[in-house]
Write a protein that holds these residues in place. Structure first.
Motif, PDB file in Angstrom:
ATOM      1  N   HIS A 124      41.019  46.370  63.119  1.00  0.00           N
ATOM      2  CA  HIS A 124      40.889  47.310  61.997  1.00  0.00           C
ATOM      3  C   HIS A 124      41.353  46.655  60.694  1.00  0.00           C
ATOM      4  CE1 HIS A 124      40.117  49.984  65.197  1.00  0.00           C
ATOM      5  NE2 HIS A 124      41.361  50.387  65.435  1.00  0.00           N
ATOM      6  N   VAL A 125      42.478  45.937  60.758  1.00  0.00           N
ATOM      7  CA  VAL A 125      43.008  45.266  59.570  1.00  0.00           C
ATOM      8  C   VAL A 125      42.081  44.119  59.162  1.00  0.00           C
ATOM      9  CG1 VAL A 125      44.968  43.967  58.627  1.00  0.00           C
ATOM     10  CG2 VAL A 125      45.377  45.900  60.158  1.00  0.00           C
ATOM     11  N   MET A 126      41.555  43.381  60.140  1.00  0.00           N
ATOM     12  CA  MET A 126      40.645  42.273  59.835  1.00  0.00           C
ATOM     13  C   MET A 126      39.358  42.778  59.185  1.00  0.00           C
ATOM     14  SD  MET A 126      41.273  40.125  63.339  1.00  0.00           S
ATOM     15  CE  MET A 126      40.018  38.882  63.059  1.00  0.00           C
ATOM     16  N   PHE A 127      38.887  43.947  59.625  1.00  0.00           N
ATOM     17  CA  PHE A 127      37.671  44.524  59.020  1.00  0.00           C
ATOM     18  C   PHE A 127      37.919  44.911  57.568  1.00  0.00           C
ATOM     19  CE2 PHE A 127      35.859  48.795  58.016  1.00  0.00           C
ATOM     20  CZ  PHE A 127      34.609  48.344  57.610  1.00  0.00           C
ATOM     21  N   TRP A 128      38.941  45.715  57.326  1.00  0.00           N
ATOM     22  CA  TRP A 128      39.184  46.227  55.982  1.00  0.00           C
ATOM     23  C   TRP A 128      39.821  45.165  55.078  1.00  0.00           C
ATOM     24  CZ3 TRP A 128      36.703  49.854  53.797  1.00  0.00           C
ATOM     25  CH2 TRP A 128      37.173  50.507  52.664  1.00  0.00           C
ATOM     26  N   GLY A 129      40.413  44.149  55.681  1.00  0.00           N
ATOM     27  CA  GLY A 129      41.058  43.086  54.910  1.00  0.00           C
ATOM     28  C   GLY A 129      40.144  41.931  54.572  1.00  0.00           C
ATOM     29  N   ARG A 151      54.353  49.930  43.536  1.00  0.00           N
ATOM     30  CA  ARG A 151      53.734  49.521  44.797  1.00  0.00           C
ATOM     31  C   ARG A 151      52.259  49.175  44.583  1.00  0.00           C
ATOM     32  NH1 ARG A 151      56.833  50.603  49.147  1.00  0.00           N
ATOM     33  NH2 ARG A 151      55.043  50.659  50.545  1.00  0.00           N
ATOM     34  N   LEU A 152      52.053  48.022  43.933  1.00  0.00           N
ATOM     35  CA  LEU A 152      50.698  47.528  43.734  1.00  0.00           C
ATOM     36  C   LEU A 152      50.653  46.065  44.140  1.00  0.00           C
ATOM     37  CD1 LEU A 152      49.302  48.851  40.314  1.00  0.00           C
ATOM     38  CD2 LEU A 152      48.325  49.215  42.569  1.00  0.00           C
ATOM     39  N   PRO A 153      49.629  45.642  44.890  1.00  0.00           N
ATOM     40  CA  PRO A 153      49.519  44.217  45.236  1.00  0.00           C
ATOM     41  C   PRO A 153      49.409  43.359  43.976  1.00  0.00           C
ATOM     42  CG  PRO A 153      48.018  45.532  46.565  1.00  0.00           C
ATOM     43  CD  PRO A 153      48.568  46.438  45.515  1.00  0.00           C
ATOM     44  N   PHE A 154      50.062  42.214  44.004  1.00  0.00           N
ATOM     45  CA  PHE A 154      50.118  41.330  42.842  1.00  0.00           C
ATOM     46  C   PHE A 154      48.727  40.908  42.380  1.00  0.00           C
ATOM     47  CE2 PHE A 154      50.963  36.818  41.321  1.00  0.00           C
ATOM     48  CZ  PHE A 154      51.360  37.208  40.049  1.00  0.00           C
ATOM     49  N   THR A 155      47.882  40.471  43.325  1.00  0.00           N
ATOM     50  CA  THR A 155      46.564  39.964  42.944  1.00  0.00           C
ATOM     51  C   THR A 155      45.683  41.075  42.378  1.00  0.00           C
ATOM     52  OG1 THR A 155      45.923  40.214  45.257  1.00  0.00           O
ATOM     53  CG2 THR A 155      46.520  38.019  44.534  1.00  0.00           C
ATOM     54  N   VAL A 156      45.781  42.269  42.945  1.00  0.00           N
ATOM     55  CA  VAL A 156      45.003  43.405  42.426  1.00  0.00           C
ATOM     56  C   VAL A 156      45.466  43.745  41.011  1.00  0.00           C
ATOM     57  CG1 VAL A 156      44.440  45.840  42.756  1.00  0.00           C
ATOM     58  CG2 VAL A 156      44.571  44.315  44.730  1.00  0.00           C
ATOM     59  N   SER A 157      46.774  43.723  40.788  1.00  0.00           N
ATOM     60  CA  SER A 157      47.322  43.989  39.454  1.00  0.00           C
ATOM     61  C   SER A 157      46.837  42.946  38.450  1.00  0.00           C
ATOM     62  CB  SER A 157      48.851  43.995  39.497  1.00  0.00           C
ATOM     63  OG  SER A 157      49.336  44.941  40.422  1.00  0.00           O
ATOM     64  N   LEU A 158      46.728  41.688  38.889  1.00  0.00           N
ATOM     65  CA  LEU A 158      46.234  40.622  38.014  1.00  0.00           C
ATOM     66  C   LEU A 158      44.796  40.882  37.574  1.00  0.00           C
ATOM     67  CD1 LEU A 158      47.649  37.515  39.900  1.00  0.00           C
ATOM     68  CD2 LEU A 158      48.335  38.243  37.619  1.00  0.00           C
ATOM     69  N   VAL A 159      43.956  41.287  38.522  1.00  0.00           N
ATOM     70  CA  VAL A 159      42.556  41.575  38.191  1.00  0.00           C
ATOM     71  C   VAL A 159      42.469  42.730  37.197  1.00  0.00           C
ATOM     72  CG1 VAL A 159      40.346  42.359  39.114  1.00  0.00           C
ATOM     73  CG2 VAL A 159      41.684  40.678  40.377  1.00  0.00           C
ATOM     74  N   LEU A 166      35.002  43.054  42.904  1.00  0.00           N
ATOM     75  CA  LEU A 166      35.829  44.097  42.296  1.00  0.00           C
ATOM     76  C   LEU A 166      36.080  45.240  43.280  1.00  0.00           C
ATOM     77  CD1 LEU A 166      37.059  44.323  39.479  1.00  0.00           C
ATOM     78  CD2 LEU A 166      35.127  45.770  38.828  1.00  0.00           C
ATOM     79  N   PHE A 167      35.053  45.633  44.017  1.00  0.00           N
ATOM     80  CA  PHE A 167      35.209  46.703  45.014  1.00  0.00           C
ATOM     81  C   PHE A 167      36.223  46.312  46.083  1.00  0.00           C
ATOM     82  CE2 PHE A 167      34.191  48.337  49.222  1.00  0.00           C
ATOM     83  CZ  PHE A 167      34.204  49.705  49.004  1.00  0.00           C
ATOM     84  N   THR A 168      36.084  45.106  46.622  1.00  0.00           N
ATOM     85  CA  THR A 168      36.996  44.707  47.704  1.00  0.00           C
ATOM     86  C   THR A 168      38.435  44.597  47.217  1.00  0.00           C
ATOM     87  OG1 THR A 168      36.665  42.323  47.355  1.00  0.00           O
ATOM     88  CG2 THR A 168      35.150  43.431  48.868  1.00  0.00           C
ATOM     89  N   LEU A 169      38.617  44.110  45.981  1.00  0.00           N
ATOM     90  CA  LEU A 169      39.979  43.950  45.471  1.00  0.00           C
ATOM     91  C   LEU A 169      40.619  45.284  45.120  1.00  0.00           C
ATOM     92  CD1 LEU A 169      39.576  40.812  43.164  1.00  0.00           C
ATOM     93  CD2 LEU A 169      40.801  40.926  45.325  1.00  0.00           C
ATOM     94  N   LEU A 170      39.866  46.156  44.447  1.00  0.00           N
ATOM     95  CA  LEU A 170      40.453  47.400  43.954  1.00  0.00           C
ATOM     96  C   LEU A 170      40.468  48.513  45.004  1.00  0.00           C
ATOM     97  CD1 LEU A 170      39.049  47.585  40.301  1.00  0.00           C
ATOM     98  CD2 LEU A 170      41.175  46.586  41.124  1.00  0.00           C
ATOM     99  N   ILE A 171      39.440  48.608  45.823  1.00  0.00           N
ATOM    100  CA  ILE A 171      39.385  49.682  46.824  1.00  0.00           C
ATOM    101  C   ILE A 171      40.062  49.241  48.122  1.00  0.00           C
ATOM    102  CG2 ILE A 171      37.906  51.253  48.119  1.00  0.00           C
ATOM    103  CD1 ILE A 171      37.909  51.676  45.051  1.00  0.00           C
ATOM    104  N   GLN A 172      39.585  48.144  48.697  1.00  0.00           N
ATOM    105  CA  GLN A 172      40.185  47.682  49.947  1.00  0.00           C
ATOM    106  C   GLN A 172      41.588  47.126  49.727  1.00  0.00           C
ATOM    107  OE1 GLN A 172      35.942  45.859  50.978  1.00  0.00           O
ATOM    108  NE2 GLN A 172      37.371  45.427  52.619  1.00  0.00           N
ATOM    109  N   GLY A 173      41.762  46.362  48.645  1.00  0.00           N
ATOM    110  CA  GLY A 173      43.061  45.747  48.374  1.00  0.00           C
ATOM    111  C   GLY A 173      44.153  46.765  48.129  1.00  0.00           C
ATOM    112  N   LEU A 174      43.804  47.894  47.498  1.00  0.00           N
ATOM    113  CA  LEU A 174      44.808  48.916  47.207  1.00  0.00           C
ATOM    114  C   LEU A 174      45.133  49.798  48.401  1.00  0.00           C
ATOM    115  CD1 LEU A 174      43.776  50.052  43.608  1.00  0.00           C
ATOM    116  CD2 LEU A 174      45.837  48.820  44.266  1.00  0.00           C
ATOM    117  N   SER A 175      44.237  49.821  49.389  1.00  0.00           N
ATOM    118  CA  SER A 175      44.451  50.719  50.535  1.00  0.00           C
ATOM    119  C   SER A 175      44.888  49.991  51.801  1.00  0.00           C
ATOM    120  CB  SER A 175      43.161  51.503  50.818  1.00  0.00           C
ATOM    121  OG  SER A 175      42.075  50.620  51.034  1.00  0.00           O
ATOM    122  N   ILE A 176      44.903  48.652  51.780  1.00  0.00           N
ATOM    123  CA  ILE A 176      45.179  47.897  52.997  1.00  0.00           C
ATOM    124  C   ILE A 176      46.614  48.076  53.478  1.00  0.00           C
ATOM    125  CG2 ILE A 176      45.804  45.777  51.774  1.00  0.00           C
ATOM    126  CD1 ILE A 176      43.799  45.943  55.038  1.00  0.00           C
TER     127      ILE A 176
END
Length: 405
Positions: free
Chosen positions: A353-358, A32-40, A390-400
């Protein structure tokens, strides 16, 4: 011989990245990992391995994420695929909130990031505003992919993806104007007025170029017999041609031209295709978007210099904090005020909430910062931008995903 050897190494590097992307795609279907985050993350791992053992990955040293590669190779495909797949009627219904998020919603964080970064770091205000414009370009590819997988409400998807499309164009135009001011050395009433005029020309000129080229493409399709090869080729020419004509000939926004071309063609040109032709076209652009996303996010990972980010950690953390505060101001401050306008359909608080964190950052921010000419803060801006992305992809992207649920 040397030239052909260099080309062979570049091709080998691209093929290596494609194979890595396919392996990651297979893996993300099991974990359960987003594809784009896994790519980074994979790109970062490859970068570390290639630096430690250069002889193991020689083709990767021939590939770099240059601004030209992003702007002229990846971006037209990504933009056209996203805009082409949008529901034009639903976009028209939500055009007002999308444009508010994309234009005032970019100017507000640009100003806030600029002011607070200038105050916290001592960087000149004009330079800090340039950094603010670069970091205000949202790129929620991972989030939209998650929406599709989870079956999120269509309005939420159209708000997030529509904002990103128009926001990217606005960020590119504003950053170019601010770069001219930074290199000029002073902010004057004349430079501000010229900036407003340039923004209007570049933004709306791009829309005009894309719309006209899409209508002309539709006329060509009407003259020709149904042929899938012709139809797919024409849309490829439209995607890249509208971008190039706008950027190089009209000196307008290539992003806005491609958006307008995709939406216009999706509304009018598709009617001239058979049902089978439409399906083939959708499959082609879906694959083109997948390939461009896969390569660009792997290349983002390869660009990460962890040691430089650690060295500039204080400034990077300041910028990330300000970035989140400014995003909060847009979603929780600007949108409720805009809802008082006539014919503005209120946005569900849960969507906010989703628009903010996304509000992730990605390829556009990196392309903009890498395209900066040499000046006092360029290297620092590159490090800050990569750290923020990197922060937005790894922290926000993994928790969205949990937030969407």
């Amino acid at each position: 011989m040397e030239a052909s050897h260099h080309i062979a190494e570049v091709v080998a590097g691209i093929l290596s990245l494609v194979v890595v992307a396919l392996l990651i795609l297979a893996a993300t279907r099991r974990i359960r990992l987003p594809f784009t985050v896994s790519l980074v993350m994979a790109g970062m791992t490859l970068s570390a391995l290639s630096q430690a053992h250069p002889h193991l990955f020689p083709p990767l040293h021939e590939i770099e994420l240059s601004p030209g590669l992003v702007m002229y190779v990846f971006l037209p495909a990504l933009i056209f695929e996203s805009a082409f797949s949008l529901d034009a009627r639903l976009l028209r219904r939500n055009l007002l909130p999308v444009l508010i998020l994309a234009v005032p919603g970019l100017l507000l964080p640009t100003t806030l990031i600029g002011l607070l970064v200038s105050w916290a770091t001592g960087i000149s205000l004009s330079s800090a505003l340039l950094l603010g414009a670069i970091l205000s370009a949202t790129d929620p590819v991972a989030v939209v992919a998650l929406f599709k997988k989870l079956g999120a409400p269509l309005r939420l998807t159209i708000l997030v993806e529509g904002e990103s499309l128009f926001n990217d164009a606005t960020a590119i135009v504003i950053s170019r104007i601010l770069l001219g001011i930074v290199m000029g050395g002073a902010v004057t009433v004349g430079s501000v007025g010229a900036g407003i005029g340039e923004f209007s020309y570049v933004f709306f000129g791009g829309i005009l170029v894309g719309t006209v080229m899409a209508l002309v493409t539709g006329v060509f399709l009407g003259w020709m017999e149904s042929d899938q090869n012709v139809e797919i080729t024409l849309t490829g020419v439209l995607a890249y041609g509208s971008f190039l004509v706008a950027e190089e000939l009209a000196h307008a926004s290539g992003v806005m031209a491609t958006i307008a071309a995709a939406i216009t063609f999706g509304s009018h040109g598709l009617m001239k295709l058979s049902a089978h032709g439409r399906r083939m076209l959708e499959h082609f652009w879906e694959y083109a978007g997948f390939l461009a996303n896969a390569l660009i996010f792997l290349l983002v990972g390869l660009q990460v210099n962890v040691f430089a980010i650690i060295e500039a950690r204080t400034v990077v953390l300041w910028v990330i904090l300000v970035m989140l505060i400014s995003r909060m101001a847009v979603v929780y401050g600007l949108l409720p005020v805009a809802e008082r306008l006539p014919r503005f359909e209120p946005v569900d608080p849960r969507f906010r909430h989703v628009m903010f964190w996304g509000g992730l950052r990605g390829a556009i921010a990196l392309a903009l910062v890498l395209s900066l000419p040499e000046f006092e803060h360029r290297d620092l801006f590159v490090t800050i931008t990569i750290g923020a992305v990197l922060f937005t992809l790894l922290i926000q992207g993994l928790s969205i995903e949990k937030l969407v649920h």
